[in-house]
Write an enzyme that holds these catalytic residues in place. Structure first.
Site: not given
Ligand code: CA
Length: 711
Positions: A142, A202, A204, A326, A353, A626, A629, A669
């Site tokens: 950002r 990170g 999660e 969250d 949030k 996968c 992404c 990848m």
């Molecule tokens: Ca989160």
């Protein structure tokens, strides 16, 4: 006579020396020193010196050359194509006529702010650094920061790097976390008082324990650390604040890290000499796994104020005690000086949030007001006496599945909000979604968060009913009265951050590719420009050689861009649309070359391939590696190829080369060397199954797009 001559010569020489040294000094003064005084200066308009323009993080520029009355004449002044970039979410900086910006994989470029001419590129080789290891996430940043001639960037793989702003050469690198940990950085480092602060994300992905670390801006030497949540008490507490926080936890929380990761929302208050940072959600989200007898769990979902020189705790305000959804409080921390009930208040404006907009006294940490800025169902209100939310019964899915708003995207995420001292309004890119939270089927006994496989400990599914008929909006709120002065409903989700100016303007890019200017006081649309590609970054403004510029990065990105049907339906498919940096002015004359139309990858239905149902079911479990992404439910949002349309996925040898052997490592990848032939085959069957069953969705997308074009 002779003596006089010597005397005169001496005097002449002396004045000459004085004249030269004086001139040298003047020359020095014209090259501004970017220190706290400069970064805190709200009246300076030529530069954009920090993430939120100044230390106050308001994203308000007093520039008024471009205004509501002439913005209709705004045209492209210059642009540059960025063919190697993918998701662009960052805020550029402008210092002394040079524009600096970070693109995909933390590649930084310095360009002439009046022409876009490249001065230097700095590539920290993130692709190489992540090779094969970091099997999660996406390569976004950002922003960067600037302090006394240096640029600071924090890479996805956890390095903090000091760069010479003149040459683009690295000066120092600090490794902020063990690269084998499943952490990442997407935030802009905060530079202040000769220091640089950074946290990480990170929670999660593994057993993460949130922390912010402060480094010396000159040398990169670590100065202090502040953990967000306590560790194992047996190891001793790092400070009194951790000892206090530990009283709000129970069980063996440290085994799963606890979370609280501070990945955004770092603000330095130059006025009070205080540093604030916002903290993240619990790890895992389910509070009964984290800490069985649910308690506040400090300092999750809080604003924490510390002494900038030492990191010593001053105060905290927790927006979401015992968080379960969250609800990060890592969103922007904006500083405003308000007059409330006749009193001057130094305030923090914060829209985390959880859906409440908070006005907090930043001298004391005491809550002034908090009202919902979007649909909120987890709490009825915030009790102003205690500063605590009043939860609705069963909100923590402890009495069965429950629909909750906001969902885990939040009422407001990292997309920048702005505050205009001129209009007195705060502008929030607002989200309106609800989700069903449930702990049915969650095995509490022996629950374990492992590196790179983490987990959240709660099941999410679509809510029975959405509470809003539009997924997002732009809200203009008076922070003194909490009144929504104007509100613009928006058709697509995940619109970008805000800029507001002295020209009575509010500017925002949307995920449909349009950049809009609004009358800051009324919300009336005064200008629209179609960039031809989804926008996820906020605009900035600056003035060089008498010309006001408005500049922004264009390239759909961020967490939502990882996919799902709605993101797929935007049509910003992988590497179809060239990413750009576009700069506008009233004097601009450039016609922007058109980009290709929206593109929807067509699932390949291979009639020769016999789909084995059991293999496909097993393959679905492989797909968890996968999806972050390649997209939720295998609908790509453009950050990576849509596997249903990929010819590689049709051929087992090709799939092995890419997935197991890392043939596309340099494209970003990662390789999965441990995947067996059987696992890869199962994945193949799942991909073919998804391709076949989603062909009707594709046809629907094409039909809807044709209707959209006609309208
Ligand atoms: Ca989160």
């Amino acid at each position: 006579m002779m003596t006089n001559l010597i005397k005169n010569t001496f005097l002449i020489l002396l004045s000459l020396i004085l004249f030269i040294s004086c001139n040298e000094k003047k020359k020095e003064e014209t090259v501004k020193i970017i220190n706290d005084k400069a970064i805190a200066d709200e009246n300076q308009t030529s530069d954009w010196l920090a993430y939120g323009r100044t230390h106050n993080e308001r994203r308000f520029s007093p520039l008024e050359d471009v205004s509501v009355s002439n913005v209709a004449n705004l045209k492209v002044d210059w642009f540059i194509d960025l063919p190697n970039d993918v998701g662009l979410v960052s805020t550029p900086l402008v210092v002394n006529g040079v524009l600096y910006f970070t693109g995909t994989m933390n590649v930084i470029r310095a360009v002439d702010a009046t022409s876009g001419k490249l001065i230097w590129t700095f590539d920290p080789k993130v692709r190489e650094a992540i090779k094969g290891k970091r099997q999660v996430g996406w390569a976004h940043s950002r922003g960067i920061s600037f302090y006394e001639g240096k640029i600071f960037t924090a890479t996805w793989d956890g390095r903090l790097i000091g760069i010479d702003a003149k040459t683009g050469k690295e000066i120092w690198t600090a490794v902020t976390f063990d690269p084998n940990r499943s952490l990442n950085i997407t935030g802009a480092p905060k530079a202040f008082k000769g220091k640089v602060l950074i946290g990480n994300g990170g929670s999660e992905n593994g057993p993460a324990r949130g922390v912010v670390t402060c480094y010396d801006a000159e040398t990169g030497k670590e100065l202090w650390k502040f953990f967000v949540v306590p560790g194992n008490p047996v190891d001793g507490f790092e400070n009194e604040a951790m000892e206090m926080a530990a009283k709000t936890w129970n069980g063996e929380w440290w085994k799963n890290g606890g979370g609280g990761n501070a990945w955004h929302g770092f603000t330095y208050d130059a006025d009070l000499d205080v540093l604030y940072f916002g903290t993240g959600n619990g790890g895992p989200w389910n509070p009964r796994i984290r800490s069985p007898k649910v308690d506040d769990n400090l300092f999750l979902c809080s604003i924490v104020a510390v002494k900038p020189d030492t990191g010593e705790y001053l105060w905290h305000y927790q927006t979401t005690p015992g968080e379960a959804w969250d609800y990060n409080s890592t969103m922007d921390i904006v500083l405003a000086d308000l007059k409330i009930k006749g009193e001057d208040v130094k305030a923090i404006l914060h829209a985390p949030k959880n859906g409440f907009f908070y006005v907090i006294n930043r001298e004391t940490g005491k809550l002034i007001s908090a009202e919902p800025f979007t649909e909120v169902t987890w709490a009825s209100h915030i009790d102003l006496k205690t500063g605590r939310p009043v939860l609705v019964d069963g909100a923590r899915y402890d009495k069965g599945p429950i629909d909750i708003a906001p969902d885990s995207w939040g009422g407001h995420s990292w997309h920048a909000m702005a505050y205009s001292p001129q209009s007195g309004l705060v502008y929030i890119p607002t989200l309106h979604k609800a989700d069903k939270y449930s702990d049915e089927g969650v095995v509490y006994e022996g629950w374990e968060s492992k590196e790179f496989s983490g987990g959240i400990g709660v099941g999410l599914s679509p809510a029975d009913k959405q509470l809003s008929d539009h997924p997002s909006s732009l809200e203009a709120i008076d922070p003194i009265t909490q009144e929504h002065v104007w509100s613009i409903p928006q058709d697509d989700f995940w619109n970008a951050g805000i800029l507001t100016t002295g020209g009575n303007l509010v500017l925002q890019g949307r995920s449909d590719g349009k950049l809009l200017a609004y009358n800051a006081k009324t919300g009336k649309i005064v200008w629209t420009f179609d960039t031809g590609l989804g926008i996820s970054a906020p605009p900035i403004t600056y003035k060089v050689n008498g010309r006001q510029y408005i500049s922004l990065l264009v390239g759909f990105g961020g967490g939502y861009a990882r996919g799902g049907l709605d993101a797929y339906n935007l049509g910003w498919s992988y590497r179809t649309h060239t990413r750009r940096l576009i700069t506008f002015s009233l004097e601009g004359t450039v016609d922007l070359p058109a980009l290709p139309p929206r593109h929807f990858p067509k699932p390949i239905v291979d009639t020769n391939f016999k789909i084995d149902k059991d293999k496909a079911t097993k393959g679905m479990n492989e797909y968890w590696k996968c999806f972050i992404c390649h997209g939720d439910n295998m609908f790509s949002g453009g950050m990576a190829p849509d596997l249903r349309a990929s010819p590689i996925a049709l051929n087992k040898e090709a799939l092995i080369a890419v997935v197991r052997n890392g043939a596309k490592n340099t494209m970003g990848m990662p390789s999965f060397p441990d995947m067996t032939d059987e696992q890869l085959e199962n994945l193949m069957h799942f991909i073919r199954k998804r391709a076949k069953e989603t062909l009707p969705d594709y046809e629907e997308s094409i039909k809807n797009n044709a209707v959209k074009k006609q309208n």
